[in-house]
Motif scaffolding. Structure first.
Motif, mmCIF file in Angstrom:
data_model
loop_
_atom_site.group_PDB
_atom_site.id
_atom_site.type_symbol
_atom_site.label_atom_id
_atom_site.label_comp_id
_atom_site.label_asym_id
_atom_site.label_seq_id
_atom_site.Cartn_x
_atom_site.Cartn_y
_atom_site.Cartn_z
ATOM 1 N N GLU A 225 0.975 -1.071 0.158
ATOM 2 C CA GLU A 225 0.114 0.194 -0.330
ATOM 3 C C GLU A 225 1.428 1.269 0.682
ATOM 4 N N ALA A 226 2.162 1.182 0.488
ATOM 5 C CA ALA A 226 3.287 2.315 0.580
ATOM 6 C C ALA A 226 3.841 2.266 -0.836
ATOM 7 N N GLY A 227 3.037 1.115 -1.973
ATOM 8 C CA GLY A 227 4.001 1.678 -2.850
ATOM 9 C C GLY A 227 4.727 0.928 -3.358
ATOM 10 N N GLY A 228 5.429 -0.407 -2.374
ATOM 11 C CA GLY A 228 5.953 -1.739 -2.800
ATOM 12 C C GLY A 228 5.397 -2.500 -3.767
ATOM 13 N N THR A 229 6.699 -3.648 -4.051
ATOM 14 C CA THR A 229 6.351 -4.858 -5.185
ATOM 15 C C THR A 229 6.458 -5.620 -4.411
ATOM 16 N N VAL A 230 5.143 -6.719 -4.468
ATOM 17 C CA VAL A 230 5.353 -7.796 -3.562
ATOM 18 C C VAL A 230 5.507 -9.269 -4.728
ATOM 19 N N VAL A 231 6.720 -9.681 -4.621
ATOM 20 C CA VAL A 231 6.559 -11.285 -5.477
ATOM 21 C C VAL A 231 5.993 -12.029 -4.682
#
Length: 235
Positions: A133-139
């Motif tokens: 939600e803070a702009g990070g990408t999760v894989v």
């Protein structure tokens, strides 16, 4: 930093030496430890409060995840083996990459990768959700969240309620595939009488293929597949 204060007097580790010796007398190891402590105290003002830059974070595997994977790897590399592949890729290209646990502060990362952690805790999902939600990408790697802390397969559709909500997908089907160019699932099979090398002919598993696209390129999957259902609410 140091394995132990004094060595054991019995058992398998009697010669895993400590800072002091078996007779409780400090010798060269004690002097080295004392010198190290003195140097670290002197450096403390320059070190405390600093951190290592990390743009790509990889969930660092641990003993439990490695052992859970070994019980049935289903064609996937181990969490550690998979993590090393990404780390090597980033290292070779000058991308700041390192290992970090989902419970740690992820706020400085740009991307966080979870490599096949079959056992998963819902509280980790909340951390990943805040990061995204803070702009990070999760894989999320395949089979993540598919077993309980006891290494039992979960009784709901993978990857479980919390991770499904985060990723927007559910796993409809999964299974092993042959490696690219291989005739079957196994090059060598273990039987009660020893190791067996299959004949150099295509097995039935060789006919089961899954194809997918990355951009405009169509590719043949190898080793393992997951068919995903994308939730209607997913972006």
């Amino acid at each position: 930093m140091f394995f132990r204060w004094r060595p054991a007097h019995f058992g398998a580790e009697i010669y895993w030496m400590g800072i002091i010796d078996h007779d409780d007398i400090g010798r060269h190891r004690y002097e080295e430890a004392k010198r190290f402590a003195t140097e670290m105290i002197a450096l403390a003002p320059k070190i405390l409060g600093t951190y290592v830059r990390m743009d790509v974070g990889i969930a660092g595997s641990d003993f439990d995840h490695q052992e859970a994977h070994k019980t049935y790897p289903i064609g996937l590399p181990s969490p550690q083996g998979d993590a090393i592949l990404l780390h090597q890729y980033c290292y070779d290209r000058g991308i700041a990459c390192g290992f970090i646990h989902p419970e740690d502060d992820l706020s400085r990362l740009k991307l966080f990768y979870v490599p096949h952690w079959v056992m998963w805790k819902d509280e980790w999902t909340a951390k990943l959700e805040a990061f995204a939600e803070a702009g990070g990408t999760v894989v999320i790697g395949a089979r993540t969240g598919t077993r309980t802390g006891d290494n039992h397969v979960i009784r709901e559709t993978a990857p479980g309620t919390a991770l499904s909500k985060l990723t927007g997908v559910r796993v409809e089907d999964f299974g092993r595939l042959t490696a690219p160019g291989a005739n079957g699932l196994f090059d060598v099979m273990e039987r009660s009488g020893g190791l067996v090398i299959p004949p150099n002919k295509p097995a039935e598993s060789n006919r089961r293929q899954r194809r997918f696209k990355i951009g405009n390129r169509e590719m043949t999957a190898g080793h393992f597949y997951e068919n995903l259902i994308i939730e209607p609410t997913s972006k």
